[in-house]
Design a protein around this motif. Structure first.
Motif, PDB file in Angstrom:
ATOM      1  N   UNK A   1      16.143   0.859  -5.625  1.00  0.00           N
ATOM      2  CA  UNK A   1      15.899   1.807  -6.546  1.00  0.00           C
ATOM      3  C   UNK A   1      14.463   2.525  -6.597  1.00  0.00           C
ATOM      4  N   UNK A   2      13.968   2.586  -5.287  1.00  0.00           N
ATOM      5  CA  UNK A   2      12.661   2.848  -4.936  1.00  0.00           C
ATOM      6  C   UNK A   2      12.954   3.921  -3.671  1.00  0.00           C
ATOM      7  N   UNK A   3      11.690   4.813  -3.335  1.00  0.00           N
ATOM      8  CA  UNK A   3      11.656   5.518  -2.318  1.00  0.00           C
ATOM      9  C   UNK A   3      10.188   6.368  -2.167  1.00  0.00           C
ATOM     10  N   UNK A   4       9.962   6.485  -0.972  1.00  0.00           N
ATOM     11  CA  UNK A   4       8.684   7.052  -0.769  1.00  0.00           C
ATOM     12  C   UNK A   4       8.447   8.398  -1.576  1.00  0.00           C
ATOM     13  N   UNK A   5       7.132   8.206  -2.340  1.00  0.00           N
ATOM     14  CA  UNK A   5       6.564   9.306  -3.284  1.00  0.00           C
ATOM     15  C   UNK A   5       6.550  10.489  -2.478  1.00  0.00           C
ATOM     16  N   UNK A   6       7.223  11.641  -3.125  1.00  0.00           N
ATOM     17  CA  UNK A   6       7.073  13.053  -2.393  1.00  0.00           C
ATOM     18  C   UNK A   6       5.606  13.325  -2.352  1.00  0.00           C
ATOM     19  N   UNK A   7       5.378  14.012  -1.116  1.00  0.00           N
ATOM     20  CA  UNK A   7       3.870  14.119  -0.490  1.00  0.00           C
ATOM     21  C   UNK A   7       3.081  15.097  -1.805  1.00  0.00           C
ATOM     22  N   UNK A   8       4.066  16.029  -1.970  1.00  0.00           N
ATOM     23  CA  UNK A   8       3.280  17.439  -2.937  1.00  0.00           C
ATOM     24  C   UNK A   8       2.984  16.859  -4.346  1.00  0.00           C
ATOM     25  N   UNK A   9       3.193  15.469  -4.721  1.00  0.00           N
ATOM     26  CA  UNK A   9       3.310  15.275  -6.167  1.00  0.00           C
ATOM     27  C   UNK A   9       1.993  14.032  -6.034  1.00  0.00           C
ATOM     28  N   UNK A  10       1.362  14.195  -7.246  1.00  0.00           N
ATOM     29  CA  UNK A  10       0.259  13.289  -7.735  1.00  0.00           C
ATOM     30  C   UNK A  10       1.270  12.281  -8.517  1.00  0.00           C
ATOM     31  N   UNK A  11       0.686  11.004  -8.826  1.00  0.00           N
ATOM     32  CA  UNK A  11       1.133   9.916  -9.541  1.00  0.00           C
ATOM     33  C   UNK A  11       1.865  10.448 -10.879  1.00  0.00           C
ATOM     34  N   UNK A  12       0.979  10.940 -11.678  1.00  0.00           N
ATOM     35  CA  UNK A  12       1.708  11.588 -13.057  1.00  0.00           C
ATOM     36  C   UNK A  12       3.178  12.363 -12.901  1.00  0.00           C
TER      37      UNK A  12
ATOM     38  N   UNK B   1      16.941  12.351  -1.740  1.00  0.00           N
ATOM     39  CA  UNK B   1      17.312  13.772  -1.829  1.00  0.00           C
ATOM     40  C   UNK B   1      16.357  14.496  -2.687  1.00  0.00           C
ATOM     41  N   UNK B   2      16.059  13.895  -3.968  1.00  0.00           N
ATOM     42  CA  UNK B   2      15.205  14.359  -4.925  1.00  0.00           C
ATOM     43  C   UNK B   2      13.864  14.691  -4.058  1.00  0.00           C
ATOM     44  N   UNK B   3      13.181  13.709  -3.476  1.00  0.00           N
ATOM     45  CA  UNK B   3      12.065  13.824  -2.854  1.00  0.00           C
ATOM     46  C   UNK B   3      11.877  14.971  -1.793  1.00  0.00           C
ATOM     47  N   UNK B   4      12.929  15.061  -1.104  1.00  0.00           N
ATOM     48  CA  UNK B   4      13.276  16.063  -0.165  1.00  0.00           C
ATOM     49  C   UNK B   4      13.062  17.593  -1.088  1.00  0.00           C
ATOM     50  N   UNK B   5      13.852  17.731  -1.955  1.00  0.00           N
ATOM     51  CA  UNK B   5      13.998  18.902  -2.677  1.00  0.00           C
ATOM     52  C   UNK B   5      12.438  19.398  -3.249  1.00  0.00           C
TER      53      UNK B   5
ATOM     54  N   UNK C   1       0.659  -1.483  -0.105  1.00  0.00           N
ATOM     55  CA  UNK C   1      -0.001   0.191   0.082  1.00  0.00           C
ATOM     56  C   UNK C   1       0.861   1.382   0.101  1.00  0.00           C
ATOM     57  N   UNK C   2       2.300   1.155   0.391  1.00  0.00           N
ATOM     58  CA  UNK C   2       3.036   2.316   0.323  1.00  0.00           C
ATOM     59  C   UNK C   2       3.027   3.000  -1.196  1.00  0.00           C
ATOM     60  N   UNK C   3       3.007   4.512  -1.148  1.00  0.00           N
ATOM     61  CA  UNK C   3       3.206   5.221  -2.503  1.00  0.00           C
ATOM     62  C   UNK C   3       4.760   5.288  -2.602  1.00  0.00           C
ATOM     63  N   UNK C   4       5.051   4.758  -3.865  1.00  0.00           N
ATOM     64  CA  UNK C   4       6.620   5.234  -4.032  1.00  0.00           C
ATOM     65  C   UNK C   4       6.846   5.553  -5.499  1.00  0.00           C
ATOM     66  N   UNK C   5       7.974   5.787  -5.761  1.00  0.00           N
ATOM     67  CA  UNK C   5       8.594   6.180  -6.840  1.00  0.00           C
ATOM     68  C   UNK C   5      10.178   5.808  -7.259  1.00  0.00           C
TER      69      UNK C   5
END
Length: 329
Positions: A118-129, A286-290, A97-101
């Motif tokens: 090679x996966x990380x939690x999806x940034x909260x600010x972003x939708x899937x697209x 790091x990308x997700x944090x930015x 169920x985790x949302x990842x990218x």
């Protein structure tokens, strides 16, 4: 799309090398995650030039690794965002169920298996697209600036191909790192590059961007095609050139300028280098944090459904995209 049964899925497969006509949507076996792997329910998958090169089998050297007549692995797509559907043995840090990218080979499908590192939690600010357009180009841009370019605050950075998938991230990241940024693009995309924070935008159709002798501290060359000697003219005496991608190509290896730069670099005060990007969890985080800090974000120009992957790749290669193209699933 409706699932036929729990063991199958819809996926885009590559039947050979060539134009987008070699891609077709079909029913395929749903993969099972092995040790250290995660099964994702794909929600979005980005389109990038690397996927086009694999589809075309170009430069020809890629066929030695992928398969001479057709790819041994027919599934395609790499950039991905989705939800965790199952975990392979030994995987920790994720739950169903985790949302990842991140990245996973075969992302143009309803399900894909990817390496957990090679996966990380999806940034909260972003939708899937938007998240589906982040990993491949974002990692390339981050590593071009931080690793190869060693960019620092108050440096002058020039970005060729600034309106493309990688370029849009380079512009934003360079600004986030405190640089003064000049973006190079065509006239119809200048407004996009300005909106991303570029201090100056140059139109390559009207001016020779290598004629000014500005003395940039870092030049990130994504567009390809400009001779090495001309790029060096606009570098500071101890500046750094980072060549990204192989769009100047050459039929067989596609890395002529890159190799020339690496060979030449020890004999000049300028650093002439190329980027070989790496997919890894630390840079994804790091990308997700930015992104969540509001310093960088995907510029998505178009979305296509899974059955229109060929049309998406045609748009990419026609140069019509402003930023990223995304497949939604």
């Amino acid at each position: 799309m409706t699932q036929m049964d729990s063991s199958t899925m819809k996926a885009v497969v590559q039947t050979g090398y060539g134009t987008p006509e070699v891609l077709r949507l079909t029913e395929a076996a749903r993969p099972t995650p092995g040790a250290g792997q995660v099964l994702l329910r794909v929600r979005a998958a980005g389109v990038d030039r690397g996927t086009w090169h694999l589809m075309a089998g170009y430069p020809y050297a890629v066929r030695a690794a992928l398969g001479l007549r057709r790819p041994r692995n027919p599934l395609t797509g790499l950039d991905v965002a989705g939800t965790v559907a199952a975990l392979g043995p030994g995987v920790t840090g994720f739950a169903v169920g985790d949302e990842v990218f991140g990245t996973a080979r075969g992302a143009f499908a309803e399900y894909v298996v990817g390496r957990a590192d090679r996966l990380a939690p999806k940034p909260e600010r972003l939708g899937y697209p938007e998240a589906g357009a982040l990993a491949v180009s974002g990692l390339t841009a981050l590593q071009a600036l931080r690793g190869a370019g060693r960019v620092r605050a108050d440096q002058r950075v020039l970005v060729t191909g600034a309106s493309g998938g990688v370029g849009t991230y380079v512009v934003q990241l360079a600004k986030a790192f405190g640089a003064e940024v000049t973006g190079v693009c065509g006239p119809t995309k200048a407004d996009l590059v300005r909106s991303l924070g570029a201090d100056r935008v140059l139109d390559y159709t009207r001016e020779d961007v290598t004629a000014g002798g500005v003395g940039y501290d870092v030049v990130v060359d994504i567009a390809g095609g400009t001779p090495l000697a001309r790029l060096r003219r606009i570098l500071a005496p101890r500046g750094t050139l980072v060549i990204v991608g192989g769009e100047d190509c050459g039929d067989w290896v596609g890395m002529g300028r890159q190799f020339h730069a690496v060979v030449r670099s020890p004999f000049t005060r300028q650093r002439l280098t190329m980027l070989a990007s790496r997919q890894n969890r630390a840079d994804l985080d790091e990308l997700a944090s930015l992104v969540d800090a509001g310093q960088v974000g995907p510029a998505v120009s178009a979305t296509f459904p899974l059955d229109q992957v060929p049309q998406a790749l045609e748009m990419l290669m026609a140069g019509a995209a402003r930023g990223k193209i995304v497949i939604t699933v």
